[in-house]
Design a protein around this motif. Structure first.
Motif, PDB file in Angstrom:
ATOM      1  N   GLY A   1       9.321 -18.839   4.825  1.00 30.81           N
ATOM      2  CA  GLY A   1       9.676 -17.770   3.897  1.00 30.81           C
ATOM      3  C   GLY A   1       9.055 -17.920   2.523  1.00 30.81           C
ATOM      4  N   ASN A   2       8.038 -18.796   2.386  1.00 31.19           N
ATOM      5  CA  ASN A   2       7.369 -18.968   1.101  1.00 31.19           C
ATOM      6  C   ASN A   2       6.347 -17.850   0.918  1.00 31.19           C
ATOM      7  N   GLU A   3       6.653 -16.882   0.091  1.00 24.88           N
ATOM      8  CA  GLU A   3       5.794 -15.725  -0.096  1.00 24.88           C
ATOM      9  C   GLU A   3       4.457 -16.091  -0.739  1.00 24.88           C
ATOM     10  N   SER A   4       4.385 -17.225  -1.429  1.00 23.05           N
ATOM     11  CA  SER A   4       3.144 -17.614  -2.097  1.00 23.05           C
ATOM     12  C   SER A   4       2.221 -18.441  -1.206  1.00 23.05           C
TER      13      SER A   4
END
Length: 222
Positions: free
Chosen positions: A35-38
């Motif tokens: 879930g790390n958008e970056s």
């Protein structure tokens, strides 16, 4: 970050991820984050086979469709299904294949297996109620390597020698089975057998030089 391979990702159900560890003890844990958008770029090892760099072949046999190719997670050495192999069956980890124990197999064409007295480890998850059945084999007729079930027990044969355990595996339950040729071994009576992580007593030992020769390509099942 640990190298990994995603076999199946299901946001609303069970996901299966293979993680490469150098060692795992009872006091260690593996933690997964997502879930790390970056950071949305998948690492190359997820799909290029480099998670399995220390393996000659890894076949999860997890295809849910009747694809004639049994894909190897190493990125090469895919197998070809023969006979009436059934895919998409529920197994101990995700999906698996069903072999009839007679003429169903996966042939890894072009791969001759580990030859000579070379150290090797072959492992598999199996579930059977049969007395006989092949797990993995390759090599020439007189100097073949064969890991199979005989009279319900694990057997490893190298040429005219080998070892057999009387511990029953054919109880129709899932078992992790393995056979190992330790580094430096040169005789078939030095082969080791494991059942569910436990080293078995070799109830029968037959001495013969361990010298697997080129012949049939690697075959899974029978």
């Amino acid at each position: 970050e640990l190298p990994y391979e995603i076999e199946r990702w299901d946001t609303s159900g069970e996901s299966i991820v293979w993680v490469k560890l150098s060692e795992l003890t009872s006091s260690e844990t593996v933690t997964a984050y997502w879930g790390n958008e970056s950071d949305k770029v998948a690492p190359a090892y997820r799909n290029d086979g480099s998670t399995w760099t220390d393996f000659d072949g890894v076949w999860h046999l997890s295809q849910g469709t009747p694809d004639p190719t049994a894909k190897s997670s190493t990125g090469s050495r895919n197998g070809t299904r023969n006979g009436g192999v059934t895919s998409g069956s529920s197994s101990i980890i995700g999906l698996g294949y069903v072999f009839d124990g007679l003429n169903d197999n996966v042939a890894v064409n072009g791969y001759s297996g580990i030859l000579g007295p070379g150290a090797r480890t072959i492992s598999a998850w199996i579930k059977t109620n049969e007395l006989q059945g092949g797990i993995a084999s390759w090599g020439g007729n007189a100097n073949q390597w064969d890991f199979f079930l005989n009279l319900g027990g694990l057997t490893a044969q190298a040429g005219s020698g080998g070892v057999q355990s009387s511990a029953n595996v054919n109880d129709n339950q899932w078992h992790h089975v393995a056979t190992v040729v330790p580094e430096g071994s040169d005789n078939a009576d030095q082969i080791l057998l494991y059942l569910d992580g436990v080293l078995l007593a070799n109830d029968t030992k037959t001495s013969a030089p361990l010298d697997t020769q080129t012949g049939s390509t690697v075959t899974l099942g029978s």
